[in-house]
Design an enzyme around this catalytic site. Sequence first.
Site, PDB file in Angstrom:
ATOM      1  N   LYS A   9       0.820  -1.217   0.000  1.00  0.00           N
ATOM      2  CA  LYS A   9       0.000   0.000   0.000  1.00  0.00           C
ATOM      3  C   LYS A   9       0.861   1.278   0.000  1.00  0.00           C
ATOM      4  O   LYS A   9       2.070   1.227   0.268  1.00  0.00           O
ATOM      5  CB  LYS A   9      -0.938  -0.040   1.213  1.00  0.00           C
ATOM      6  CG  LYS A   9      -1.978  -1.181   1.148  1.00  0.00           C
ATOM      7  CD  LYS A   9      -2.941  -1.130   2.340  1.00  0.00           C
ATOM      8  CE  LYS A   9      -3.996  -2.219   2.244  1.00  0.00           C
ATOM      9  NZ  LYS A   9      -4.968  -2.142   3.384  1.00  0.00           N
ATOM     10  N   TYR A  49     -12.218  -2.066  -3.762  1.00  0.00           N
ATOM     11  CA  TYR A  49     -12.706  -2.277  -2.394  1.00  0.00           C
ATOM     12  C   TYR A  49     -14.230  -2.118  -2.321  1.00  0.00           C
ATOM     13  O   TYR A  49     -14.750  -1.737  -1.272  1.00  0.00           O
ATOM     14  CB  TYR A  49     -12.017  -1.304  -1.443  1.00  0.00           C
ATOM     15  CG  TYR A  49     -10.679  -1.782  -0.883  1.00  0.00           C
ATOM     16  CD1 TYR A  49     -10.572  -2.965  -0.150  1.00  0.00           C
ATOM     17  CD2 TYR A  49      -9.518  -1.019  -1.050  1.00  0.00           C
ATOM     18  CE1 TYR A  49      -9.360  -3.391   0.380  1.00  0.00           C
ATOM     19  CE2 TYR A  49      -8.291  -1.442  -0.523  1.00  0.00           C
ATOM     20  CZ  TYR A  49      -8.228  -2.635   0.202  1.00  0.00           C
ATOM     21  OH  TYR A  49      -7.034  -3.049   0.740  1.00  0.00           O
ATOM     22  N   ASN A 112      -2.065   0.390   6.737  1.00  0.00           N
ATOM     23  CA  ASN A 112      -1.506  -0.841   7.289  1.00  0.00           C
ATOM     24  C   ASN A 112      -0.654  -1.646   6.297  1.00  0.00           C
ATOM     25  O   ASN A 112      -0.567  -2.866   6.386  1.00  0.00           O
ATOM     26  CB  ASN A 112      -2.609  -1.686   7.926  1.00  0.00           C
ATOM     27  CG  ASN A 112      -3.686  -2.087   6.933  1.00  0.00           C
ATOM     28  OD1 ASN A 112      -3.580  -1.773   5.752  1.00  0.00           O
ATOM     29  ND2 ASN A 112      -4.697  -2.790   7.391  1.00  0.00           N
ATOM     30  N   HIS A 115      -2.239  -5.408   1.581  1.00  0.00           N
ATOM     31  CA  HIS A 115      -3.533  -6.065   1.390  1.00  0.00           C
ATOM     32  C   HIS A 115      -3.275  -7.496   0.952  1.00  0.00           C
ATOM     33  O   HIS A 115      -2.323  -7.753   0.212  1.00  0.00           O
ATOM     34  CB  HIS A 115      -4.360  -5.363   0.298  1.00  0.00           C
ATOM     35  CG  HIS A 115      -5.476  -6.231  -0.233  1.00  0.00           C
ATOM     36  ND1 HIS A 115      -6.695  -6.313   0.383  1.00  0.00           N
ATOM     37  CD2 HIS A 115      -5.522  -7.099  -1.277  1.00  0.00           C
ATOM     38  CE1 HIS A 115      -7.456  -7.196  -0.272  1.00  0.00           C
ATOM     39  NE2 HIS A 115      -6.760  -7.677  -1.288  1.00  0.00           N
ATOM     40  N   GLU A 126      -9.509 -10.789  -7.704  1.00  0.00           N
ATOM     41  CA  GLU A 126      -8.560  -9.699  -7.488  1.00  0.00           C
ATOM     42  C   GLU A 126      -7.336  -9.832  -8.394  1.00  0.00           C
ATOM     43  O   GLU A 126      -6.804  -8.823  -8.853  1.00  0.00           O
ATOM     44  CB  GLU A 126      -8.145  -9.661  -6.015  1.00  0.00           C
ATOM     45  CG  GLU A 126      -9.297  -9.229  -5.111  1.00  0.00           C
ATOM     46  CD  GLU A 126      -8.955  -9.195  -3.630  1.00  0.00           C
ATOM     47  OE1 GLU A 126      -9.847  -8.835  -2.841  1.00  0.00           O
ATOM     48  OE2 GLU A 126      -7.803  -9.503  -3.261  1.00  0.00           O
TER      49      GLU A 126
HETATM   50  P1  ATP Z   1      -7.102  -5.975   3.362  1.00  0.00           P
HETATM   51  O1  ATP Z   1      -8.474  -6.276   2.786  1.00  0.00           O
HETATM   52  O2  ATP Z   1      -6.574  -4.614   2.970  1.00  0.00           O
HETATM   53  O3  ATP Z   1      -6.128  -7.094   3.158  1.00  0.00           O
HETATM   54  P2  ATP Z   1      -8.042  -6.835   5.915  1.00  0.00           P
HETATM   55  O4  ATP Z   1      -8.680  -7.949   5.166  1.00  0.00           O
HETATM   56  O5  ATP Z   1      -7.123  -7.173   7.065  1.00  0.00           O
HETATM   57  O6  ATP Z   1      -7.234  -5.889   4.951  1.00  0.00           O
HETATM   58  P3  ATP Z   1     -10.594  -5.475   5.881  1.00  0.00           P
HETATM   59  O7  ATP Z   1     -11.584  -5.619   6.992  1.00  0.00           O
HETATM   60  O8  ATP Z   1     -10.832  -6.198   4.603  1.00  0.00           O
HETATM   61  O9  ATP Z   1      -9.142  -5.848   6.483  1.00  0.00           O
HETATM   62  O10 ATP Z   1     -10.449  -3.913   5.599  1.00  0.00           O
HETATM   63  C1  ATP Z   1      -9.855  -3.460   4.402  1.00  0.00           C
HETATM   64  C2  ATP Z   1      -8.959  -2.289   4.691  1.00  0.00           C
HETATM   65  O11 ATP Z   1      -9.753  -1.185   5.109  1.00  0.00           O
HETATM   66  C3  ATP Z   1      -7.956  -2.499   5.823  1.00  0.00           C
HETATM   67  O12 ATP Z   1      -6.784  -3.161   5.432  1.00  0.00           O
HETATM   68  C4  ATP Z   1      -7.666  -1.071   6.226  1.00  0.00           C
HETATM   69  O13 ATP Z   1      -6.724  -0.462   5.330  1.00  0.00           O
HETATM   70  C5  ATP Z   1      -9.012  -0.407   6.044  1.00  0.00           C
HETATM   71  N1  ATP Z   1      -9.740  -0.381   7.310  1.00  0.00           N
HETATM   72  C6  ATP Z   1     -10.329  -1.425   7.935  1.00  0.00           C
HETATM   73  N2  ATP Z   1     -10.887  -1.053   9.092  1.00  0.00           N
HETATM   74  C7  ATP Z   1     -10.639   0.280   9.210  1.00  0.00           C
HETATM   75  C8  ATP Z   1     -10.956   1.270  10.190  1.00  0.00           C
HETATM   76  N3  ATP Z   1     -11.637   0.973  11.287  1.00  0.00           N
HETATM   77  N4  ATP Z   1     -10.537   2.531   9.958  1.00  0.00           N
HETATM   78  C9  ATP Z   1      -9.850   2.849   8.837  1.00  0.00           C
HETATM   79  N5  ATP Z   1      -9.524   1.964   7.867  1.00  0.00           N
HETATM   80  C10 ATP Z   1      -9.908   0.702   8.063  1.00  0.00           C
HETATM   81 MG    MG Z   2      -9.888  -7.678   3.415  1.00  0.00          MG
END
Ligand code: ATP
Ligand code: MG
Length: 137
Positions: A9, A49, A112, A115, A126
Amino acid sequence: VERTLSIIKPDATKRNLTGKINAKFEEAGLRIVAQKRIKLTKAQAGEFYAVHKERPFFDELTDFMASGPVVVQVLEGDSAISKNREVMGATNPADAAPGTIRAEFAESVGENSVHGSDAPETAKEEISFFFAGLELV
Ligand code: ATP
Ligand code: MG
């Protein structure tokens, strides 16, 4: 063997962490079989997303994902999807296990660093979102 879609990211490309993150994948036995650096528009980030469209953080997430270059990549290995998510660590770096990418590099729950696809069907979708068949060998 299985394949999964990974994204390094903008927070991580900005801090020049691509090589360190790729080393974590390779040390875990994941092979980088395709990789390119691109910059998403906010609309493209929203399409990628789309599953999070109704979530309160959607606008923040898509702004962030369009804020700088990302490295999109296909990782291959035994149980690549779950192995990749293990190496990534929990979504919130505060909860991520020591040694994981998010524990070491992520700045916040939003920014974070990586992804990873979460299931075989999403991995397939994806991967084809970013890569043409000819780019995958
Ligand atoms: P990713 O899909 O990016 O691999 P993930 O599966 O661990 O991450 P998801 O629940 O799918 O987490 O959320 C997608 C992304 O949205 C997260 O990686 C983060 O960047 C963002 N995100 C999730 N929760 C929050 C939050 N509470 N506040 C801000 N951003 C968030
Ligand atoms: Mg996810």
